[in-house]
Design a protein around this motif. Structure first.
Motif, PDB file in Angstrom:
ATOM      1  N   ILE A 141       0.855  -1.186   0.000  1.00 36.31           N
ATOM      2  CA  ILE A 141       0.000   0.000   0.000  1.00 36.31           C
ATOM      3  C   ILE A 141       0.886   1.229   0.000  1.00 36.31           C
ATOM      4  CG2 ILE A 141      -1.736   1.313   1.264  1.00 36.31           C
ATOM      5  CD1 ILE A 141      -2.621  -1.289   2.561  1.00 36.31           C
ATOM      6  N   GLU A 142       0.508   2.192  -0.811  1.00 35.96           N
ATOM      7  CA  GLU A 142       1.147   3.500  -0.786  1.00 35.96           C
ATOM      8  C   GLU A 142       0.048   4.495  -0.442  1.00 35.96           C
ATOM      9  OE1 GLU A 142       3.454   6.644  -3.707  1.00 35.96           O
ATOM     10  OE2 GLU A 142       3.056   4.627  -4.426  1.00 35.96           O
ATOM     11  N   TYR A 143       0.281   5.271   0.589  1.00 31.22           N
ATOM     12  CA  TYR A 143      -0.735   6.237   1.007  1.00 31.22           C
ATOM     13  C   TYR A 143      -0.491   7.566   0.321  1.00 31.22           C
ATOM     14  CZ  TYR A 143      -2.124   2.818   4.425  1.00 31.22           C
ATOM     15  OH  TYR A 143      -2.578   1.673   5.021  1.00 31.22           O
ATOM     16  N   ARG A 144      -1.463   7.942  -0.498  1.00 30.02           N
ATOM     17  CA  ARG A 144      -1.466   9.254  -1.133  1.00 30.02           C
ATOM     18  C   ARG A 144      -2.772   9.903  -0.682  1.00 30.02           C
ATOM     19  NH1 ARG A 144       0.539   6.760  -6.677  1.00 30.02           N
ATOM     20  NH2 ARG A 144      -1.642   6.931  -7.179  1.00 30.02           N
ATOM     21  N   THR A 145      -3.490  10.575  -1.556  1.00 30.78           N
ATOM     22  CA  THR A 145      -4.793  11.132  -1.182  1.00 30.78           C
ATOM     23  C   THR A 145      -5.707  10.011  -0.708  1.00 30.78           C
ATOM     24  OG1 THR A 145      -4.501  12.855  -2.839  1.00 30.78           O
ATOM     25  CG2 THR A 145      -6.721  12.538  -1.978  1.00 30.78           C
ATOM     26  N   VAL A 146      -5.657   8.890  -1.404  1.00 30.26           N
ATOM     27  CA  VAL A 146      -6.352   7.669  -0.998  1.00 30.26           C
ATOM     28  C   VAL A 146      -5.321   6.553  -1.010  1.00 30.26           C
ATOM     29  CG1 VAL A 146      -8.587   8.397  -1.920  1.00 30.26           C
ATOM     30  CG2 VAL A 146      -7.032   7.081  -3.368  1.00 30.26           C
ATOM     31  N   PRO A 147      -5.573   5.477  -0.271  1.00 31.39           N
ATOM     32  CA  PRO A 147      -4.621   4.358  -0.336  1.00 31.39           C
ATOM     33  C   PRO A 147      -4.560   3.814  -1.764  1.00 31.39           C
ATOM     34  CG  PRO A 147      -6.171   4.055   1.470  1.00 31.39           C
ATOM     35  CD  PRO A 147      -6.665   5.218   0.655  1.00 31.39           C
ATOM     36  N   THR A 148      -3.362   3.516  -2.224  1.00 31.27           N
ATOM     37  CA  THR A 148      -3.173   2.927  -3.546  1.00 31.27           C
ATOM     38  C   THR A 148      -2.349   1.660  -3.401  1.00 31.27           C
ATOM     39  OG1 THR A 148      -1.234   4.312  -3.958  1.00 31.27           O
ATOM     40  CG2 THR A 148      -3.365   5.153  -4.741  1.00 31.27           C
ATOM     41  N   PHE A 149      -2.423   0.791  -4.405  1.00 31.26           N
ATOM     42  CA  PHE A 149      -1.859  -0.547  -4.283  1.00 31.26           C
ATOM     43  C   PHE A 149      -1.059  -0.916  -5.519  1.00 31.26           C
ATOM     44  CE2 PHE A 149      -5.752  -0.090  -1.956  1.00 31.26           C
ATOM     45  CZ  PHE A 149      -5.514  -0.706  -0.755  1.00 31.26           C
TER      46      PHE A 149
END
Length: 164
Positions: A141-149
């Motif tokens: 998981i990479e946390y940006r504005t929303v979690p991304t995968f």
């Protein structure tokens, strides 16, 4: 301890799905609540499972031997190399961005699944599948504005088998 046929089948599920959580087993076993899963585990399978440091359910080595099922995760020290997962999680792995590509949101992965497989899973099921794969070390998981995968490891180094 002699297990009933149902208990053996459920123990095989734990071996194949590990690491897993009450919610996943609740869904697979058709039970009403996570509490019902916990009660079953404690009453019927106490000798054959444990919770790891993240409170995820894992089978003991004896459990895998007893039911003759390969563990759902084969880890070779630097990350998993073989996993056995339900169909939706297999589809997620197939459409998830590579480990060195830009990560994508749950909704983007949902749309990729719809486009690639002509199916319409629920967004919450995709989110849950991503989290399960993250617990197995396959997705990060990479946390940006929303979690991304994205995949946590190289796609070519991973074997994904469909769980019955």
């Amino acid at each position: 301890m002699t297990l009933s046929e149902e208990a053996e089948e459920r123990l095989a599920d734990i071996v194949a799905l590990q690491p897993t959580k009450n919610k996943d087993l609740q869904k697979r076993w058709g039970l009403e609540s996570g509490s019902e899963v916990h009660q079953y585990l404690e009453n019927e399978l106490k000798e054959y499972y444990y919770r790891d440091e993240n409170s995820l359910i894992r089978a003991t080595p004896e459990a895998a031997e007893l039911v003759g099922v390969d563990p759902g995760l084969v880890d070779e020290g630097d990350g998993p190399r073989a996993i056995r997962v339900p169909l939706l999680q297999k589809q997620i792995v197939e459409v998830a961005p590579d480990h060195d590509a830009e990560s994508k949101s749950v909704v983007a992965i949902l749309h990729a699944i719809r486009d690639a497989f002509d199916t319409d899973p629920d967004v919450e099921d995709v989110r849950s599948g991503l989290r399960s794969l993250e617990q197995k070390g396959v997705i990060e998981i990479e946390y940006r504005t929303v979690p991304t995968f994205r995949l946590a490891i190289e796609r070519d180094s991973l074997s994904v088998e469909l769980l019955d």
